[in-house]
Write a protein that holds these residues in place. Structure first.
Motif, short mmCIF file in Angstrom:
data_model
loop_
_atom_site.label_atom_id
_atom_site.label_comp_id
_atom_site.label_asym_id
_atom_site.label_seq_id
_atom_site.Cartn_x
_atom_site.Cartn_y
_atom_site.Cartn_z
N ASN A 60 25.35 31.35 -48.91
CA ASN A 60 25.72 30.22 -48.07
C ASN A 60 25.79 28.99 -48.97
OD1 ASN A 60 24.36 27.78 -46.24
ND2 ASN A 60 26.04 28.91 -45.28
N PHE A 61 27.01 28.54 -49.25
CA PHE A 61 27.22 27.38 -50.12
C PHE A 61 27.15 26.13 -49.26
CE2 PHE A 61 28.86 30.76 -52.67
CZ PHE A 61 28.54 30.38 -53.97
N ARG A 62 26.42 25.11 -49.78
CA ARG A 62 26.17 23.90 -49.00
C ARG A 62 26.77 22.65 -49.62
NH1 ARG A 62 19.95 25.40 -47.50
NH2 ARG A 62 20.50 27.20 -46.22
N SER A 63 26.89 22.61 -50.93
CA SER A 63 27.44 21.41 -51.55
C SER A 63 27.83 21.69 -53.00
CB SER A 63 26.44 20.25 -51.52
OG SER A 63 25.33 20.53 -52.35
N ILE A 64 28.69 20.81 -53.51
CA ILE A 64 28.96 20.77 -54.94
C ILE A 64 28.79 19.32 -55.38
CG2 ILE A 64 30.48 22.78 -55.10
CD1 ILE A 64 32.87 20.87 -55.04
N ASP A 65 28.30 19.16 -56.59
CA ASP A 65 28.14 17.83 -57.15
C ASP A 65 28.41 17.95 -58.64
OD1 ASP A 65 27.64 15.13 -57.29
OD2 ASP A 65 25.47 15.36 -57.45
N GLY A 66 29.46 17.29 -59.08
CA GLY A 66 29.83 17.38 -60.49
C GLY A 66 30.85 16.34 -60.85
N GLU A 67 31.70 16.71 -61.79
CA GLU A 67 32.73 15.78 -62.22
C GLU A 67 34.04 16.50 -62.47
OE1 GLU A 67 30.91 14.04 -65.69
OE2 GLU A 67 31.87 15.48 -67.01
N ARG A 127 27.08 21.24 -60.41
CA ARG A 127 26.17 22.18 -59.76
C ARG A 127 26.65 22.46 -58.33
NH1 ARG A 127 22.52 18.72 -62.40
NH2 ARG A 127 21.36 19.82 -64.03
N ALA A 128 26.53 23.71 -57.94
CA ALA A 128 26.81 24.12 -56.56
C ALA A 128 25.48 24.52 -55.94
CB ALA A 128 27.78 25.29 -56.52
N ASN A 129 25.18 24.01 -54.76
CA ASN A 129 23.95 24.35 -54.07
C ASN A 129 24.26 25.47 -53.09
OD1 ASN A 129 22.00 23.89 -51.57
ND2 ASN A 129 20.97 23.22 -53.44
N ALA A 130 23.51 26.57 -53.20
CA ALA A 130 23.77 27.72 -52.34
C ALA A 130 22.47 28.49 -52.09
CB ALA A 130 24.79 28.65 -52.98
N LYS A 131 22.46 29.23 -50.99
CA LYS A 131 21.32 30.08 -50.65
C LYS A 131 21.78 31.53 -50.63
CE LYS A 131 18.35 31.30 -46.83
NZ LYS A 131 18.89 32.63 -46.90
N PRO A 132 21.33 32.32 -51.62
CA PRO A 132 21.65 33.76 -51.58
C PRO A 132 21.02 34.40 -50.34
CG PRO A 132 20.87 33.10 -53.76
CD PRO A 132 20.61 31.95 -52.83
N LYS A 136 14.76 32.82 -49.68
CA LYS A 136 14.31 31.95 -48.59
C LYS A 136 14.89 30.55 -48.72
CE LYS A 136 9.89 34.27 -47.96
NZ LYS A 136 8.44 34.15 -48.07
N ASP A 137 15.04 30.09 -49.94
CA ASP A 137 15.46 28.71 -50.18
C ASP A 137 16.77 28.66 -50.96
OD1 ASP A 137 13.12 27.63 -48.97
OD2 ASP A 137 12.00 28.06 -50.81
N ALA A 138 17.48 27.56 -50.78
CA ALA A 138 18.70 27.33 -51.55
C ALA A 138 18.32 26.90 -52.97
CB ALA A 138 19.54 26.26 -50.88
N ARG A 139 19.26 27.08 -53.89
CA ARG A 139 19.04 26.64 -55.27
C ARG A 139 20.37 26.20 -55.86
NH1 ARG A 139 18.24 32.18 -58.69
NH2 ARG A 139 19.10 33.59 -57.15
N ASP A 140 20.28 25.52 -56.99
CA ASP A 140 21.47 25.00 -57.66
C ASP A 140 21.97 26.00 -58.70
OD1 ASP A 140 21.54 22.66 -56.22
OD2 ASP A 140 20.40 21.52 -57.69
N PHE A 141 23.29 26.14 -58.76
CA PHE A 141 23.94 26.98 -59.75
C PHE A 141 24.92 26.12 -60.55
CE2 PHE A 141 22.77 29.79 -56.31
CZ PHE A 141 22.26 30.90 -56.96
N GLU A 142 24.86 26.20 -61.86
CA GLU A 142 25.78 25.45 -62.72
C GLU A 142 27.17 26.09 -62.66
OE1 GLU A 142 25.01 23.08 -65.45
OE2 GLU A 142 23.00 22.73 -64.68
N PHE A 143 28.20 25.26 -62.71
CA PHE A 143 29.56 25.78 -62.83
C PHE A 143 30.31 24.97 -63.87
CE2 PHE A 143 29.96 22.68 -59.33
CZ PHE A 143 31.06 21.94 -59.74
N HIS A 144 31.22 25.63 -64.54
CA HIS A 144 32.11 25.02 -65.53
C HIS A 144 33.45 25.74 -65.42
CE1 HIS A 144 28.61 23.26 -67.54
NE2 HIS A 144 28.03 24.43 -67.38
#
Length: 160
Positions: A60-67, A127-132, A136-144
């Protein structure tokens, strides 16, 4: 002696079954790319951002924050919040509006002047914030990622 061994066997078997719980699915960072970009009349860019889940589990993807960096120019912030349930090895899209720098707009105009042969390189990072599904909790995943934006023939102000 054998009575003790017969009592111990069910305990060992029960512990063995408990250890055989459901397997954990491997989770990997997503891929983020621009599927389409439209230059709006007010100068803003409307991006159709594709998020590709590269994991063996749904997320469940909740947000992206990057450039977003276009043509090696000064980057602009790429940020959006949403609620996307993306199955394993699948992708989905979300809309992001941003205001480009004047230099980015000029680079796009120069590429557009070349017609369908013009293109502009871009890169996204953050970073994309998602919950596998198994966490139990969401976490951030780096993307490039990086690719090219090219004008779409016959559709003005649209790039893919």
């Amino acid at each position: 002696m054998f009575r003790r061994l017969y009592r111990l066997i069910p305990v060992v078997l029960a512990l063995g079954l408990i250890a055989c719980g459901p397997p954990r699915k491997s989770v990997f960072p997503p891929s983020v790319s621009i599927q389409e970009m439209t230059v709006r009349p007010d100068g803003q860019w409307q991006l159709t951002v594709r998020i590709q889940n590269n994991s063996y589990a749904g997320m469940n993807f909740r947000s992206i924050d990057g450039e977003l960096r276009v043509a090696e120019l000064v980057p602009v912030r790429l940020h959006a919040t949403f609620d996307l349930d993306i199955p394993a090895f699948a992708g989905d899209i979300t809309q992001v509006n941003l205001l480009p720098t004047p230099e980015m707009s000029q680079a796009l105009a120069a590429a557009a002047a070349k017609g369908s042969g013009g293109s502009v390189p871009y890169s996204v990072a953050g970073r994309a914030n998602a919950k596998p599904e198994q966490d139990k909790d969401a976490r951030d995943f780096e993307f490039h990622g990086n690719d090219w934006l090219s004008p779409v023939p016959g559709i003005p102000h649209t790039w893919r």
